[in-house]
Scaffold this motif. Sequence first.
Motif, PDB file in Angstrom:
ATOM      1  N   ALA A  49      30.878  55.261  32.655  1.00 25.08           N
ATOM      2  CA  ALA A  49      31.146  54.081  33.472  1.00 25.08           C
ATOM      3  C   ALA A  49      31.804  52.990  32.639  1.00 25.08           C
ATOM      4  CB  ALA A  49      29.851  53.552  34.101  1.00 25.08           C
ATOM      5  N   VAL A  50      32.633  52.187  33.301  1.00 23.14           N
ATOM      6  CA  VAL A  50      33.322  51.078  32.640  1.00 23.14           C
ATOM      7  C   VAL A  50      33.371  49.883  33.581  1.00 23.14           C
ATOM      8  CG1 VAL A  50      34.787  52.574  31.203  1.00 23.14           C
ATOM      9  CG2 VAL A  50      35.608  51.843  33.463  1.00 23.14           C
ATOM     10  N   ARG A  51      33.488  48.704  33.004  1.00 23.36           N
ATOM     11  CA  ARG A  51      33.903  47.537  33.781  1.00 23.36           C
ATOM     12  C   ARG A  51      35.425  47.606  33.867  1.00 23.36           C
ATOM     13  NH1 ARG A  51      29.082  44.749  35.415  1.00 23.36           N
ATOM     14  NH2 ARG A  51      27.655  44.673  33.648  1.00 23.36           N
ATOM     15  N   LEU A  52      35.949  47.471  35.069  1.00 25.65           N
ATOM     16  CA  LEU A  52      37.399  47.467  35.262  1.00 25.65           C
ATOM     17  C   LEU A  52      37.843  46.042  35.560  1.00 25.65           C
ATOM     18  CD1 LEU A  52      40.093  49.105  35.710  1.00 25.65           C
ATOM     19  CD2 LEU A  52      39.511  48.996  38.149  1.00 25.65           C
ATOM     20  N   PHE A  53      38.782  45.540  34.771  1.00 25.00           N
ATOM     21  CA  PHE A  53      39.334  44.199  34.961  1.00 25.00           C
ATOM     22  C   PHE A  53      40.745  44.345  35.531  1.00 25.00           C
ATOM     23  CE2 PHE A  53      36.296  44.112  31.527  1.00 25.00           C
ATOM     24  CZ  PHE A  53      35.582  42.944  31.717  1.00 25.00           C
ATOM     25  N   PHE A  54      41.042  43.617  36.601  1.00 27.23           N
ATOM     26  CA  PHE A  54      42.382  43.691  37.190  1.00 27.23           C
ATOM     27  C   PHE A  54      42.779  42.318  37.726  1.00 27.23           C
ATOM     28  CE2 PHE A  54      39.233  44.931  40.323  1.00 27.23           C
ATOM     29  CZ  PHE A  54      39.610  44.295  41.488  1.00 27.23           C
ATOM     30  N   PRO A  55      44.074  42.012  37.749  1.00 33.14           N
ATOM     31  CA  PRO A  55      44.520  40.669  38.141  1.00 33.14           C
ATOM     32  C   PRO A  55      44.280  40.376  39.613  1.00 33.14           C
ATOM     33  CG  PRO A  55      46.244  41.876  36.957  1.00 33.14           C
ATOM     34  CD  PRO A  55      45.191  42.866  37.319  1.00 33.14           C
ATOM     35  N   ARG A  56      44.064  39.106  39.903  1.00 38.58           N
ATOM     36  CA  ARG A  56      44.023  38.660  41.292  1.00 38.58           C
ATOM     37  C   ARG A  56      45.448  38.625  41.845  1.00 38.58           C
ATOM     38  NH1 ARG A  56      39.096  35.372  42.276  1.00 38.58           N
ATOM     39  NH2 ARG A  56      37.811  35.629  40.413  1.00 38.58           N
ATOM     40  N   GLU A  57      45.550  38.671  43.154  1.00 39.32           N
ATOM     41  CA  GLU A  57      46.866  38.593  43.777  1.00 39.32           C
ATOM     42  C   GLU A  57      47.530  37.271  43.405  1.00 39.32           C
ATOM     43  OE1 GLU A  57      48.976  39.507  48.087  1.00 39.32           O
ATOM     44  OE2 GLU A  57      46.797  39.191  47.978  1.00 39.32           O
ATOM     45  N   GLY A  58      48.779  37.353  42.987  1.00 40.72           N
ATOM     46  CA  GLY A  58      49.528  36.168  42.580  1.00 40.72           C
ATOM     47  C   GLY A  58      49.523  35.922  41.086  1.00 40.72           C
ATOM     48  N   GLN A  59      48.583  36.520  40.356  1.00 43.57           N
ATOM     49  CA  GLN A  59      48.572  36.383  38.895  1.00 43.57           C
ATOM     50  C   GLN A  59      49.659  37.277  38.297  1.00 43.57           C
ATOM     51  OE1 GLN A  59      44.552  37.309  37.697  1.00 43.57           O
ATOM     52  NE2 GLN A  59      43.781  35.272  38.190  1.00 43.57           N
ATOM     53  N   THR A  60      50.397  36.753  37.349  1.00 43.50           N
ATOM     54  CA  THR A  60      51.515  37.496  36.775  1.00 43.50           C
ATOM     55  C   THR A  60      51.120  38.275  35.525  1.00 43.50           C
ATOM     56  OG1 THR A  60      52.158  35.529  35.502  1.00 43.50           O
ATOM     57  CG2 THR A  60      53.196  35.850  37.663  1.00 43.50           C
ATOM     58  N   ALA A  61      49.919  38.043  35.009  1.00 46.82           N
ATOM     59  CA  ALA A  61      49.479  38.747  33.809  1.00 46.82           C
ATOM     60  C   ALA A  61      47.974  38.913  33.844  1.00 46.82           C
ATOM     61  CB  ALA A  61      49.902  37.981  32.549  1.00 46.82           C
ATOM     62  N   LEU A  62      47.485  39.886  33.076  1.00 48.89           N
ATOM     63  CA  LEU A  62      46.049  40.116  32.966  1.00 48.89           C
ATOM     64  C   LEU A  62      45.508  39.342  31.777  1.00 48.89           C
ATOM     65  CD1 LEU A  62      43.464  41.769  33.748  1.00 48.89           C
ATOM     66  CD2 LEU A  62      44.191  43.411  31.993  1.00 48.89           C
ATOM     67  N   ARG A  63      44.468  38.567  32.021  1.00 50.33           N
ATOM     68  CA  ARG A  63      43.786  37.862  30.934  1.00 50.33           C
ATOM     69  C   ARG A  63      42.386  38.441  30.795  1.00 50.33           C
ATOM     70  NH1 ARG A  63      42.968  31.297  30.293  1.00 50.33           N
ATOM     71  NH2 ARG A  63      41.446  31.362  28.586  1.00 50.33           N
TER      72      ARG A  63
END
Length: 266
Positions: A49-63
């Motif tokens: 298992a992992v935590r998955l991080f993904f951008p919100r709609e409208g964000q141009t990059a992943l932080r």
Amino acid sequence: MIPRVALPESRTMITLEVRRREFLTPGFASVTFGGPAVRDLTVVGNDQAVRLFFPREGQTALRMPTLSNEAWMAQLLVMPKSVRPWVRNMTVRRVRPADDEIDIEFALHGDSPMSAWVRRVGPGDQAGIFDIGTTYRLPEHAEGQLLVGDETALAAILSILDGTPPSLPTEVYLEVASASEIRPVEAPAGVRIHWLRRDTGDLRPGTLALDAVRRASLPSGRFYTWVAGESGMATTVRRHLVNDRGVPKRDISFVGYWRQGRSAPG
């Protein structure tokens, strides 16, 4: 007593890129993530298992959070929403170290943030993962096993079956939303899969899985149980096995992936 979670000695935040996406059924999609950082993921079990991080709609990059310990959540929550990513718990379906790739399967639910992201994602888009370990622990004494889950546990159960020896009798109860989500599964010879579909009535998720276990003829001899999905279903299945069937608590692993009526944090 079976340890609840097994973790590697060290973990790190990992940033990857989407390589491809495939819709498996109307309600499931597989996304392949890749990059050299895949090698930093230490797989310690079949239900990785992992935590998955993904951008919100409208964000141009992943932080991504920068802290590779449990303080990452506090760091995430102080980020302004304009840069804060969404985060969800997921199971890695397959790992291909030689190709620097991992696959994650998604159960798509309406217009939730994760489902909307999966539907719009494309090659080159970024996502991040953070190892949160495994919970499947097959004891050496097990003469059989019982696997129970709703659609959120489907990927984990299929991954567990990939590593199940043909000599181990295994009963699997998989609850999904409708008949369209039932798919062919290549399973070892000793595995019997029982698909349960909720489109036969207006049912709360987990109801069919729980009822099926209550009626089931359980594996003979000493067996191991792994149950995951909606939190109420997982805990009630465990309670039934212990109180009504006399199954030792130490032979059961149970995980609440989500809770009915409660949204995920982040």
